[in-house]
Enzyme design. Sequence first.
Site, PDB file in Angstrom:
ATOM      1  N   TYR A 144       3.288   9.821  -0.634  1.00  0.00           N
ATOM      2  CA  TYR A 144       4.102   9.067   0.265  1.00  0.00           C
ATOM      3  C   TYR A 144       5.469   9.308  -0.488  1.00  0.00           C
ATOM      4  CZ  TYR A 144       0.460   6.355   2.408  1.00  0.00           C
ATOM      5  OH  TYR A 144      -0.802   5.982   3.120  1.00  0.00           O
ATOM      6  N   LYS A 171      -2.943   5.914  -4.218  1.00  0.00           N
ATOM      7  CA  LYS A 171      -3.888   6.885  -3.856  1.00  0.00           C
ATOM      8  C   LYS A 171      -3.646   8.326  -4.438  1.00  0.00           C
ATOM      9  CE  LYS A 171      -3.599   5.056   0.681  1.00  0.00           C
ATOM     10  NZ  LYS A 171      -2.359   4.608   0.655  1.00  0.00           N
ATOM     11  N   ASP A 230       0.883  -1.103  -0.071  1.00  0.00           N
ATOM     12  CA  ASP A 230      -0.163  -0.043  -0.075  1.00  0.00           C
ATOM     13  C   ASP A 230       0.879   1.414  -0.019  1.00  0.00           C
ATOM     14  OD1 ASP A 230      -2.807   1.187   0.915  1.00  0.00           O
ATOM     15  OD2 ASP A 230      -1.396   2.247   1.846  1.00  0.00           O
TER      16      ASP A 230
END
Length: 259
Positions: free
Chosen positions: A38, A63, A33
């Site tokens: 990030y 995401k 994930d």
Amino acid sequence: MPRLGLGVWKVTEEGQVEQSIQDAVKAGYRSIDTAKAYGNEEGVGRAIRECGVPREELFVTTKVWNSDQGYDSTLKAFQDSLEKLGLDTLDLYLIHWPVKGKYKDTWRALEQLYKDGKVRAIGVCNFHVHHLEDLLQDAEIKPMVNQVEYHPLLSQVELRQYCQDQGIVLEAWSPLMQGNLDVPQIQELAEKHGKTPAQIVLRWDLQNGVVTIPKSTHEKRIRENADVFDFELSHEDMALLDGLNQDKRFGPDPDNFDF
């Protein structure tokens, strides 16, 4: 979708995300994930190519970030993430936060990506019940996943029940409370079962039907976090952990975030 995965939030040091994923794959993880926010999608992509496991055996999530939300900008952000990851398709694409006035247009973009076969599943993160109810008024496709902060101090009973009723998989981020595991009841259960406090919490997640993605960069902890399928918490154990809820967040409240 694997019930246990590796989260790579804030894993940005040179080579660290690749090593963490290599260690995780060796320990049996098949779910990774990440997110645009990030800053490590390229490293995740390298690790996927070099881990020795066929791509079709891995479940990869990323995401769309808040500043990219909106219909056209989400489609572009998805393509950018896909290129950084070096993938042709994605297993799960999520809206990172419910940005007011934008998340419905963002969801339309995710629906289009799903219809086009570019992603196998779509969902959201950090959506309260009222966000989900608002989204479902216009959505053609129901979110398949809602990834939220979830742990014994924030058990989100109403949200978990709502997602269960709607057929939405609840997924836990920060399941280990960002290391704040020095809770006497958790420590006692760890001693009782001969497990670590982290393993007790992760087992609680799984027995509650919640997918969990603990983050670690230490090989020993990565292995330990996966070693949660050889014991079971009793009804009394589960009730004890359920009773720890304080509605305590270690991350932002989805109704009040500013980024």
